[in-house]
Design a protein around this motif. Structure first.
Motif, PDB file in Angstrom:
ATOM      1  N   LEU A  57       0.687  -1.094   0.014  1.00  0.00           N
ATOM      2  CA  LEU A  57       0.057   0.118   0.128  1.00  0.00           C
ATOM      3  C   LEU A  57       0.716   1.362  -0.009  1.00  0.00           C
ATOM      4  O   LEU A  57       0.492   2.221  -0.839  1.00  0.00           O
ATOM      5  N   PHE A  58       2.089   1.086   0.709  1.00  0.00           N
ATOM      6  CA  PHE A  58       2.471   2.652   0.933  1.00  0.00           C
ATOM      7  C   PHE A  58       3.793   2.576   0.299  1.00  0.00           C
ATOM      8  O   PHE A  58       4.444   3.607   0.315  1.00  0.00           O
ATOM      9  N   ALA A  81       5.554   5.253   9.239  1.00  0.00           N
ATOM     10  CA  ALA A  81       4.684   4.465  10.463  1.00  0.00           C
ATOM     11  C   ALA A  81       3.794   3.908   9.571  1.00  0.00           C
ATOM     12  O   ALA A  81       3.362   2.896  10.011  1.00  0.00           O
ATOM     13  N   SER A  82       3.177   4.753   8.651  1.00  0.00           N
ATOM     14  CA  SER A  82       1.930   3.966   7.860  1.00  0.00           C
ATOM     15  C   SER A  82       2.514   2.675   7.208  1.00  0.00           C
ATOM     16  O   SER A  82       1.785   1.502   7.283  1.00  0.00           O
ATOM     17  N   THR A  85       2.769   0.031  10.176  1.00  0.00           N
ATOM     18  CA  THR A  85       1.697  -0.295  10.720  1.00  0.00           C
ATOM     19  C   THR A  85       1.137  -1.335   9.698  1.00  0.00           C
ATOM     20  O   THR A  85       0.409  -2.581  10.282  1.00  0.00           O
ATOM     21  N   ASP A  86       1.057  -1.036   8.423  1.00  0.00           N
ATOM     22  CA  ASP A  86       0.282  -1.999   7.703  1.00  0.00           C
ATOM     23  C   ASP A  86       0.876  -3.388   7.359  1.00  0.00           C
ATOM     24  O   ASP A  86       0.446  -4.444   7.571  1.00  0.00           O
ATOM     25  N   GLU A  89       0.398  -5.449  10.846  1.00  0.00           N
ATOM     26  CA  GLU A  89      -1.042  -5.956  11.083  1.00  0.00           C
ATOM     27  C   GLU A  89      -1.268  -6.755   9.947  1.00  0.00           C
ATOM     28  O   GLU A  89      -1.963  -7.967  10.233  1.00  0.00           O
ATOM     29  N   ASN A  90      -0.900  -6.987   8.780  1.00  0.00           N
ATOM     30  CA  ASN A  90      -1.238  -7.821   7.758  1.00  0.00           C
ATOM     31  C   ASN A  90      -0.262  -8.788   7.583  1.00  0.00           C
ATOM     32  O   ASN A  90      -0.559  -9.947   6.910  1.00  0.00           O
TER      33      ASN A  90
ATOM     34  N   LYS B  59      -7.001   4.174  -3.243  1.00  0.00           N
ATOM     35  CA  LYS B  59      -6.849   2.817  -3.709  1.00  0.00           C
ATOM     36  C   LYS B  59      -7.145   1.927  -2.495  1.00  0.00           C
ATOM     37  O   LYS B  59      -7.833   0.825  -2.558  1.00  0.00           O
ATOM     38  N   ALA B  60      -6.685   2.429  -1.273  1.00  0.00           N
ATOM     39  CA  ALA B  60      -6.997   1.442  -0.037  1.00  0.00           C
ATOM     40  C   ALA B  60      -8.425   1.451   0.307  1.00  0.00           C
ATOM     41  O   ALA B  60      -8.960   0.454   0.740  1.00  0.00           O
ATOM     42  N   LEU B  65      -8.956  -1.818   2.629  1.00  0.00           N
ATOM     43  CA  LEU B  65      -7.720  -2.485   3.114  1.00  0.00           C
ATOM     44  C   LEU B  65      -7.139  -1.807   4.296  1.00  0.00           C
ATOM     45  O   LEU B  65      -6.013  -2.285   4.764  1.00  0.00           O
ATOM     46  N   LEU B  66      -7.985  -0.990   4.962  1.00  0.00           N
ATOM     47  CA  LEU B  66      -7.365  -0.132   5.936  1.00  0.00           C
ATOM     48  C   LEU B  66      -8.031  -0.509   7.296  1.00  0.00           C
ATOM     49  O   LEU B  66      -9.241  -0.514   7.595  1.00  0.00           O
ATOM     50  N   SER B  67      -6.959  -0.623   8.261  1.00  0.00           N
ATOM     51  CA  SER B  67      -7.410  -0.881   9.642  1.00  0.00           C
ATOM     52  C   SER B  67      -7.495   0.344  10.144  1.00  0.00           C
ATOM     53  O   SER B  67      -7.078   1.363   9.639  1.00  0.00           O
ATOM     54  N   THR B  70      -4.224   2.189  10.566  1.00  0.00           N
ATOM     55  CA  THR B  70      -3.425   2.609   9.170  1.00  0.00           C
ATOM     56  C   THR B  70      -4.318   3.868   8.637  1.00  0.00           C
ATOM     57  O   THR B  70      -3.919   4.629   7.764  1.00  0.00           O
TER      58      THR B  70
END
Lengths: 228, 226
Positions: A57-58, A81-82, A85-86, A89-90, B59-60, B65-67, B70
């Motif tokens: 994602l980032f 940090a994003s 975190t992604d 968590e994933n 996109k997310a 897709l987001l917790s 995030t």
């Protein structure tokens, strides 16, 4: 035959969270690749690797912003940090729950060193990452700045951000890199004590470094728990 | 951190807050035109609008897709980017900066998603403290009526990521009620000025202008008439 396969860990999940820290060019990714196959083959655990700035994602957003030099220190910090975190968590936490050995190329310590050197308040960065599970062990590949410089110049050349050019330390690439990495190294010096890093001399040969790390991990696999 | 003290910059930072459908954007647009007609230098900035991260957010969100964390971080990235590139320079140059949503939106929404209130407040500690924050208060039924007169509430608007209810309308009510509760708590915590957003657009604007004039006067900007 040892039937107990889960670990007593610092974070409470059955898997093992192993972090390799060190500045750019210290040889972290090479060591991790070698560790992965060794753990899989010798100790029969599932292993996942997660590198810094690799979330689907980032990672692109960060690269794009870097290309355009669009980042101020706070935005830079929050983007990383994003990404963290992604991945946490994933990928990382699910793997730990499933009893995997998770090998991490950099952790929150990297963010801390970089952000503080860029002028952000240490307490702010610390709170930002306060939800991250405590690693079971952190190996720190220690490299003096001169050795680092040689390695990086030979391998990739001096990158804009790795040289801290964004914070305007010097217009000379070589000087800027040296100043920036020295600042980063002194942050690691402080953290090394504070968080009980296992420090390994990164100037040794790849195999010698690998042998050291394996020695420590072998004890952990044998005892099924992490060092105090 | 900056957020706990007055900014001391020549400009004035005014923000509007409230849930979707509270009418705050309408009110801010009218206020903006008025300030411009009074020959003030005005800059407008909107929540979640920086070019840096909007593609990623889009996109997310599309892929759900987001917790909560995030989601929170993404909006903080957007905010940090706009703060440093738009808001701070404009305040230094003496502009009146009008912000449609500010950090209170994050505090209300993220906490409603289960994020730790202290964590999100600390994260936004780098924000500039606004000179005025106006909360447009509206009951959830009115908001739903305004937002959903011709469409379903969107996935994140309705807090569908929290799996509160499979019906987006029901979920919207539960989630936005939580957000309202957080805003209500913040009225005191951050001294938000509250405007009843069920009043007529005209009445709200009259009240809004009166508060704004008062704040501008403390900055040495005196506006005559309405």
């Amino acid at each position: 035959m040892d039937t107990n396969t889960s670990f007593t860990t610092k974070h409470g999940y059955p898997g093992l969270l192993v972090v390799i820290e060190g500045t750019d060019g210290a040889g972290k990714s090479t060591q991790i690749r070698k560790l992965k196959s060794w753990i899989e083959n010798t100790h029969c655990y599932g292993v996942i690797i997660s590198g810094w700035k690799t979330s689907e994602l980032f990672a692109n957003a960060i690269n794009e912003a870097k290309d355009h030099n669009l980042l101020n220190a706070t935005t830079f910090s929050l983007l990383y940090a994003s990404d963290f975190t992604d991945r946490l968590e994933n990928r990382i936490i699910p793997a730990l729950k499933a009893g995997f050995v998770v090998l991490l190329d950099r952790y929150t310590y990297t963010a801390f060193a970089r952000d503080v050197v860029r002028g952000l308040e240490p307490e702010w960065v610390q709170t930002l990452y306060n939800f991250a599970p405590e690693p079971d062990v952190v190996f720190y590949l220690d490299m003096p700045v001169d050795a680092l410089l040689k390695r990086i110049i030979a391998k990739t050349g001096l990158d804009y951000f790795e040289s801290g050019r964004d914070i305007g330390l010097s217009t000379d690439f070589y000087e800027s890199f040296k100043m920036y990495q020295s600042k980063i190294l002194s942050e690691y010096e402080i953290m090394k004590q504070k968080y009980n890093f296992i420090t390994i001399d990164g100037t040794m040969s790849i195999d010698a470094v690998q042998a050291k790390i394996r020695g420590h991990l072998s004890d952990m696999f044998f005892n099924k728990k992490t060092p105090e | 951190m900056r957020f706990s003290k007055n900014h001391g910059l020549p400009g004035t930072l005014i923000c509007v807050e409230g849930i979707d459908g509270s009418g705050k954007s309408t009110q801010l647009a009218i206020l903006r035109d008025w300030l411009i007609s009074c020959e003030q230098d005005v800059i407008f900035t909107e929540w979640n609008s920086s070019a840096l991260i909007s593609q990623t957010t889009k996109k997310a969100k599309k892929k759900n897709l987001l917790s909560p964390r995030t989601f929170s971080l993404l909006h903080a990235v957007d905010f940090a980017d706009r703060l440093e590139q738009v808001i701070v320079p404009a305040l230094k140059a003496g502009f009146i900066v009008l912000a449609d949503r500010y950090v209170y939106t994050a505090f209300a929404r993220d906490v409603s998603r289960g994020v730790d209130p202290q964590w999100v407040r600390s994260m936004y500690g780098f924000a500039i403290k606004p000179d005025l924050a106006v909360y447009f208060k509206v009951p959830v039924e009115v908001s739903l009526e305004r937002i959903c007169s011709n469409r379903q509430p969107s996935f994140y608007e309705a807090g569908m990521d929290l799996k509160l209810n499979t019906d987006p309308y029901v979920s919207y009510k539960i989630f936005q009620s939580r957000v309202i509760k957080e805003y209500d708590k913040m009225q005191e915590e951050y001294h938000l000025s509250t405007i009843e957003a069920t009043d007529s657009i005209h009445d709200q604007q009259v009240e809004f202008r009166a508060i704004v004039k008062e704040i501008l006067a403390t900055k040495g900007i005196n506006i005559d008439g309405y």
